[in-house]
Design a protein around this motif. Structure first.
Motif, mmCIF file in Angstrom:
data_model
loop_
_atom_site.group_PDB
_atom_site.id
_atom_site.type_symbol
_atom_site.label_atom_id
_atom_site.label_comp_id
_atom_site.label_asym_id
_atom_site.label_seq_id
_atom_site.Cartn_x
_atom_site.Cartn_y
_atom_site.Cartn_z
ATOM 1 N N ILE A 187 0.845 -1.197 0.000
ATOM 2 C CA ILE A 187 0.000 0.000 0.000
ATOM 3 C C ILE A 187 0.881 1.248 0.000
ATOM 4 O O ILE A 187 1.841 1.332 0.774
ATOM 5 C CB ILE A 187 -0.916 0.034 1.237
ATOM 6 C CG1 ILE A 187 -1.844 -1.192 1.256
ATOM 7 C CG2 ILE A 187 -1.727 1.324 1.287
ATOM 8 C CD1 ILE A 187 -2.696 -1.304 2.513
ATOM 9 N N THR A 189 0.643 5.635 0.125
ATOM 10 C CA THR A 189 -0.243 6.772 0.360
ATOM 11 C C THR A 189 0.555 7.964 0.873
ATOM 12 O O THR A 189 1.712 7.831 1.269
ATOM 13 C CB THR A 189 -1.374 6.389 1.341
ATOM 14 O OG1 THR A 189 -2.312 7.441 1.429
ATOM 15 C CG2 THR A 189 -0.828 6.072 2.716
ATOM 16 N N GLY A 193 -3.285 10.140 4.177
ATOM 17 C CA GLY A 193 -3.035 8.716 4.337
ATOM 18 C C GLY A 193 -3.305 8.141 5.717
ATOM 19 O O GLY A 193 -3.872 7.050 5.818
ATOM 20 N N LEU A 197 -5.508 4.962 6.017
ATOM 21 C CA LEU A 197 -4.945 3.708 6.532
ATOM 22 C C LEU A 197 -5.735 3.205 7.736
ATOM 23 O O LEU A 197 -5.957 2.000 7.889
ATOM 24 C CB LEU A 197 -3.475 3.905 6.902
ATOM 25 C CG LEU A 197 -2.506 4.023 5.724
ATOM 26 C CD1 LEU A 197 -1.137 4.494 6.201
ATOM 27 C CD2 LEU A 197 -2.376 2.683 4.989
ATOM 28 N N HIS A 198 -6.141 4.119 8.602
ATOM 29 C CA HIS A 198 -6.981 3.736 9.748
ATOM 30 C C HIS A 198 -8.228 3.013 9.250
ATOM 31 O O HIS A 198 -8.588 1.938 9.750
ATOM 32 C CB HIS A 198 -7.360 4.991 10.536
ATOM 33 C CG HIS A 198 -8.130 4.727 11.795
ATOM 34 N ND1 HIS A 198 -7.776 5.267 13.000
ATOM 35 C CD2 HIS A 198 -9.244 3.991 12.045
ATOM 36 C CE1 HIS A 198 -8.622 4.871 13.940
ATOM 37 N NE2 HIS A 198 -9.542 4.109 13.371
ATOM 38 N N ILE A 201 -6.852 -0.511 7.271
ATOM 39 C CA ILE A 201 -6.158 -1.525 8.082
ATOM 40 C C ILE A 201 -7.055 -2.048 9.199
ATOM 41 O O ILE A 201 -7.012 -3.237 9.545
ATOM 42 C CB ILE A 201 -4.848 -0.946 8.660
ATOM 43 C CG1 ILE A 201 -3.899 -0.559 7.517
ATOM 44 C CG2 ILE A 201 -4.167 -1.946 9.589
ATOM 45 C CD1 ILE A 201 -3.503 -1.683 6.602
ATOM 46 N N ILE A 214 3.596 -1.134 3.909
ATOM 47 C CA ILE A 214 2.971 0.178 3.755
ATOM 48 C C ILE A 214 4.030 1.265 3.660
ATOM 49 O O ILE A 214 4.940 1.323 4.493
ATOM 50 C CB ILE A 214 2.063 0.492 4.959
ATOM 51 C CG1 ILE A 214 0.951 -0.554 5.104
ATOM 52 C CG2 ILE A 214 1.486 1.900 4.861
ATOM 53 C CD1 ILE A 214 0.246 -0.515 6.449
ATOM 54 N N GLN A 216 3.902 5.307 3.824
ATOM 55 C CA GLN A 216 3.181 6.548 4.072
ATOM 56 C C GLN A 216 4.225 7.657 4.114
ATOM 57 O O GLN A 216 5.163 7.588 4.906
ATOM 58 C CB GLN A 216 2.436 6.468 5.402
ATOM 59 C CG GLN A 216 2.030 7.810 5.989
ATOM 60 C CD GLN A 216 0.918 8.486 5.218
ATOM 61 O OE1 GLN A 216 -0.132 7.898 4.994
ATOM 62 N NE2 GLN A 216 1.132 9.731 4.808
ATOM 63 N N LEU A 230 -2.224 2.230 14.422
ATOM 64 C CA LEU A 230 -2.859 1.225 13.577
ATOM 65 C C LEU A 230 -2.906 -0.125 14.289
ATOM 66 O O LEU A 230 -3.882 -0.868 14.185
ATOM 67 C CB LEU A 230 -2.128 1.105 12.242
ATOM 68 C CG LEU A 230 -2.213 2.314 11.312
ATOM 69 C CD1 LEU A 230 -1.333 2.107 10.083
ATOM 70 C CD2 LEU A 230 -3.657 2.599 10.896
ATOM 71 N N SER A 234 -6.484 -2.537 14.980
ATOM 72 C CA SER A 234 -6.528 -3.546 13.924
ATOM 73 C C SER A 234 -6.334 -4.950 14.482
ATOM 74 O O SER A 234 -5.638 -5.156 15.480
ATOM 75 C CB SER A 234 -5.434 -3.253 12.888
ATOM 76 O OG SER A 234 -5.338 -4.294 11.948
ATOM 77 N N VAL A 254 5.057 -0.743 8.489
ATOM 78 C CA VAL A 254 5.062 0.645 8.012
ATOM 79 C C VAL A 254 6.507 1.091 7.799
ATOM 80 O O VAL A 254 7.335 0.992 8.716
ATOM 81 C CB VAL A 254 4.378 1.578 9.031
ATOM 82 C CG1 VAL A 254 4.425 3.026 8.543
ATOM 83 C CG2 VAL A 254 2.941 1.136 9.289
ATOM 84 N N GLN A 359 -12.753 4.486 -0.318
ATOM 85 C CA GLN A 359 -11.882 4.083 0.795
ATOM 86 C C GLN A 359 -12.463 2.913 1.594
ATOM 87 O O GLN A 359 -11.762 1.950 1.912
ATOM 88 C CB GLN A 359 -11.678 5.292 1.690
ATOM 89 C CG GLN A 359 -10.550 5.208 2.674
ATOM 90 C CD GLN A 359 -10.445 6.516 3.434
ATOM 91 O OE1 GLN A 359 -10.890 6.604 4.583
ATOM 92 N NE2 GLN A 359 -9.901 7.541 2.803
#
Length: 372
Positions: A187, A189, A193, A197-198, A201, A214, A216, A230, A234, A254, A359
């Protein structure tokens, strides 16, 4: 054209003056007022209806996070947060971005600070983006976090977790029993972002039979706080990536701010992360394109590629190359939910996107294509 109206909010007289001076160097902006705390800011937003706001976080009477929440409820306005560069400042900034702030800039340390010129450039650049941002999208696409069924503490938003052993992914020597990896989700972004992502994910199942990597666009400190946040919302185990980490299914990694992240083969079904300080690509480090390009030789993996909200075109060429190299899935976030429809638009224009999704549709699609 009339200049855009900006409200400056900071409890320091010195900072209010410095930020005002920075903003008014650009003839396209006019500072129409200043406030010394969040309570004043809320009242001034109602009266003055600015086009954008710069908002400090730590202030007396009402802090910037509480003021932001009220403003987004009563008079949605693009907000750029002025954040300290400490770990605490980073955690609070992630919360602000989830609550609707468009972006953030690290606060300058003083009038003779060596980074003052860079702060001015960033602030003006992000204000130009902010004044063109439709923050009503935040209302139509609220961040909703599903309940986390497994035994994993979810702190209140103001109590983001510190780094503990729970947030550390062991390296190869400690992972002899790790699952074989046959698929990967990547991913990319940028602006907008953290909120995106929140949303994504937090809706991916923890039993996902693939790791998620990821990128970002974010400076150091902030990516660690993002990963911790996150992780708290998650079912996936989310960490800031470190050199040599072995990818595991059901985990997300990340890229650390200031470093490129790539993925390399480390044996049959085993893949590891490499972190480097190589030259920035297109002004970005980490770079989405560099992550995506590292997946090109890994043709034995089923590769699922996602580009979400962000300025510019980072990741679009990498997605095209991966599609041509047999990627199973390519997804771009739709314009209707992007805070900045730049990176996804670039991919769509290259005709390398299989699915253009809002999204909230991205996580279900990933679960569908990865778990089938």
């Amino acid at each position: 054209m009339n200049p855009y109206k900006i409200l400056v909010v900071d409890d320091s007289i010195f900072m209010r003056k410095m930020i005002t001076d920075m903003i008014t160097e650009d003839a396209q902006f006019q500072v129409i007022g200043t406030a010394k705390n969040g309570k004043e800011a809320v009242n001034m937003v109602k009266m003055l209806k600015p086009d954008a706001i710069t908002m400090d976080i730590e202030m007396p009477e009402m802090n910037g996070l509480d003021a932001l929440k009220i403003i987004m409820d009563i008079q949605p306005t693009p907000v750029i947060m002025l954040s300290s560069l400490t770990q605490d400042g980073a955690r609070e900034t992630i919360v602000a971005l989830e609550r609707g702030a468009v972006d953030f800039v690290g606060k300058p340390s003083g009038s003779i600070s060596l980074d003052l010129h860079r702060v001015r450039e960033l602030l003006l650049e992000k204000l130009h983006i902010a004044v063109k941002t439709n923050v009503l999208k935040f209302r139509s696409n609220p961040v909703v976090t599903p309940p986390i069924p497994r035994a994993k503490a979810v702190p209140r938003i103001e109590e983001l977790p510190k780094v503990t052993k729970e947030h550390t992914v062991p390296h190869l020597s400690h992972q002899q029993g790790s699952s074989q990896v046959q698929q990967i989700v990547a991913i990319g972004t940028s602006t907008g972002g953290p909120r995106a992502l929140h949303q994504v994910i937090s809706h991916i199942p923890g039993h996902l039979p693939a790791p998620v990597v990821i990128v970002q666009h974010m400076p150091p400190n902030f990516t660690k706080s993002l990963a911790q946040r996150l992780n708290s919302v998650s079912e996936l185990h989310v960490v800031e990536a470190e050199e040599g980490m072995i990818l595991q299914n059901g985990h997300a990694y990340v890229a650390p701010g200031g470093f490129h992240m790539t993925v390399a083969r480390n044996g049959p079904g085993v893949y590891k992360i490499h972190i480097s300080k190589e030259e920035a690509r297109g002004g970005h480090r980490p770079s989405v394109d560099i992550l995506f390009e590292s997946l090109l030789p890994l043709k034995e993996l089923k590769r699922h590629i996602v580009l979400m909200t962000g300025m510019g075109a980072d990741g679009a060429k990498g997605m095209l190359a991966l599609k041509n190299a047999g990627a199973v899935t390519t997804i771009a976030e739709s314009e209707e939910t992007c805070i900045v429809y730049g990176m996804p638009r670039a991919a769509v224009e290259l005709k390398c996107v299989m699915h253009v999704l809002a999204q909230q549709e991205i996580a279900p699609k990933l679960a569908q294509v990865v778990c089938k």
